[in-house]
Design a protein around this motif. Sequence first.
Motif, PDB file in Angstrom:
ATOM      1  N   GLU A   8       0.803  -1.224   0.000  1.00  0.00           N
ATOM      2  CA  GLU A   8       0.000   0.000   0.000  1.00  0.00           C
ATOM      3  C   GLU A   8       0.841   1.281   0.000  1.00  0.00           C
ATOM      4  O   GLU A   8       0.355   2.353  -0.376  1.00  0.00           O
ATOM      5  CB  GLU A   8      -0.959   0.019   1.189  1.00  0.00           C
ATOM      6  CG  GLU A   8      -0.321   0.015   2.558  1.00  0.00           C
ATOM      7  CD  GLU A   8      -0.125  -1.391   3.106  1.00  0.00           C
ATOM      8  OE1 GLU A   8      -0.036  -1.533   4.331  1.00  0.00           O
ATOM      9  OE2 GLU A   8      -0.063  -2.340   2.294  1.00  0.00           O
ATOM     10  N   LEU A   9       2.111   1.206   0.394  1.00  0.00           N
ATOM     11  CA  LEU A   9       2.973   2.384   0.409  1.00  0.00           C
ATOM     12  C   LEU A   9       3.895   2.452  -0.813  1.00  0.00           C
ATOM     13  O   LEU A   9       4.792   3.295  -0.865  1.00  0.00           O
ATOM     14  CB  LEU A   9       3.809   2.412   1.695  1.00  0.00           C
ATOM     15  CG  LEU A   9       3.012   2.501   3.009  1.00  0.00           C
ATOM     16  CD1 LEU A   9       3.952   2.525   4.209  1.00  0.00           C
ATOM     17  CD2 LEU A   9       2.093   3.716   3.019  1.00  0.00           C
ATOM     18  N   ALA A  10       3.667   1.575  -1.770  1.00  0.00           N
ATOM     19  CA  ALA A  10       4.481   1.617  -2.997  1.00  0.00           C
ATOM     20  C   ALA A  10       4.127   2.845  -3.815  1.00  0.00           C
ATOM     21  O   ALA A  10       3.069   3.456  -3.638  1.00  0.00           O
ATOM     22  CB  ALA A  10       4.250   0.358  -3.822  1.00  0.00           C
ATOM     23  N   GLU A  11       5.022   3.220  -4.731  1.00  0.00           N
ATOM     24  CA  GLU A  11       4.765   4.363  -5.602  1.00  0.00           C
ATOM     25  C   GLU A  11       3.574   4.085  -6.510  1.00  0.00           C
ATOM     26  O   GLU A  11       3.071   2.971  -6.571  1.00  0.00           O
ATOM     27  CB  GLU A  11       6.018   4.681  -6.421  1.00  0.00           C
ATOM     28  CG  GLU A  11       7.198   5.129  -5.562  1.00  0.00           C
ATOM     29  CD  GLU A  11       8.418   5.464  -6.395  1.00  0.00           C
ATOM     30  OE1 GLU A  11       8.266   5.596  -7.637  1.00  0.00           O
ATOM     31  OE2 GLU A  11       9.505   5.594  -5.819  1.00  0.00           O
ATOM     32  N   GLY A  12       3.143   5.097  -7.250  1.00  0.00           N
ATOM     33  CA  GLY A  12       1.910   5.019  -8.029  1.00  0.00           C
ATOM     34  C   GLY A  12       1.890   3.974  -9.122  1.00  0.00           C
ATOM     35  O   GLY A  12       2.832   3.204  -9.312  1.00  0.00           O
ATOM     36  N   MET A  13       0.809   4.013  -9.892  1.00  0.00           N
ATOM     37  CA  MET A  13       0.532   2.980 -10.882  1.00  0.00           C
ATOM     38  C   MET A  13       1.462   3.022 -12.086  1.00  0.00           C
ATOM     39  O   MET A  13       1.568   2.039 -12.812  1.00  0.00           O
ATOM     40  CB  MET A  13      -0.918   3.100 -11.349  1.00  0.00           C
ATOM     41  CG  MET A  13      -1.943   2.727 -10.284  1.00  0.00           C
ATOM     42  SD  MET A  13      -1.877   0.971  -9.852  1.00  0.00           S
ATOM     43  CE  MET A  13      -2.517   0.221 -11.337  1.00  0.00           C
ATOM     44  N   GLU A  14       2.135   4.133 -12.323  1.00  0.00           N
ATOM     45  CA  GLU A  14       3.020   4.214 -13.483  1.00  0.00           C
ATOM     46  C   GLU A  14       4.125   3.166 -13.412  1.00  0.00           C
ATOM     47  O   GLU A  14       4.457   2.516 -14.405  1.00  0.00           O
ATOM     48  CB  GLU A  14       3.624   5.619 -13.597  1.00  0.00           C
ATOM     49  CG  GLU A  14       2.628   6.684 -14.044  1.00  0.00           C
ATOM     50  CD  GLU A  14       1.964   6.337 -15.363  1.00  0.00           C
ATOM     51  OE1 GLU A  14       2.670   5.851 -16.269  1.00  0.00           O
ATOM     52  OE2 GLU A  14       0.747   6.539 -15.493  1.00  0.00           O
TER      53      GLU A  14
END
Length: 248
Positions: free
Chosen positions: A175-181
Motif C-alpha cells: 500500500e505504500l508503494a509508488e503510483g501505478m506508473e
Amino acid sequence: MYQFFTTPDQIRKEEGIVTITGPDVNHMKNVLRMQPGEEVAVSNGSDGLEYRCRIASYEEDSVNLDLLFVREENVELPAKVYLFQGLPKADKMELIIQKAVELGVYEIIPVATDRAVVKLDQKKEKSKLERWNAISEAAAKQSRRAIIPNVHGVMNFRQAIQYAETMQVRMIPYELAEGMEQTRAMFDHLDGKESIAVFIGPEGGFTREEIAAAKACGIEPISLGKRILRTETAGMTVLSILMYRLEK
C-alpha cells in the motif's frame, strides 16, 4: 465435456489407447454415470496437450479409452506464475487456490508471515495440503488446464524470498508503494518467457521489516491502486492482469 488427468505412461498414442485409474474411475462410473461411447478430455499434466478420447469400457479399477485425436493448442500461460500467498483466515485459502488455478497460476506457495493469524502445526499442515491440492486438481479439471498446479508446503517469509531468487520477475503489492506508473511499466515489459513471483500479504498486510527484506532480495513493491484490497482480492487482481498481458 469433462476433463480428467492421467499419467504420461497411461497414454499410448501409437496404440490409440488411454487408461484412467485412481479415484476418477469411481467418479466417472458411479457419480457421473458416464457410458461407453461418451467423449472426454484427458491431460497428462506435463506436455500441455489435450487428448480427446471416447470411453471404451470399464474394468474393476480402471477405465479404457480410445484415443480420437490430440489437441495441440496449449492452454497454459507462456510464463510460469508463482503465487506466494500469506496465510489468510478461515477457509479463504480454498477460494484463493480455486480462482488462482482458473486464472493460470503455475504453483501456489502458502507463506507464514508475521501478521498471519493462522498457525499450522505439522499435523494440520499435512491435512490442509491434501485438501488444498485436491481443490487445485478439481479447479484444473473444471477450467480445462493441461497441468495440476502444485500447492507447496508452507514456508516462512525468509524461505519464500529465497525460493523466489531464481525467478526473473518478482513483485510484492504494497500500500505504500509508488503510483501505478511503475506498476504499468513492470507489466508492459513482460515478454511471456519469464517466471514470475507474486507475493501477497495476509489480512494484516506485510510488516515494514518484511518489505525491507523483500526489497533487499530484488523483489519490487508495486501499487494496485488507491484502494486497499482484501488478501483474496489482491492476488486475483495481479493474476488477472498477468493473464490479460500474457495470454496468446
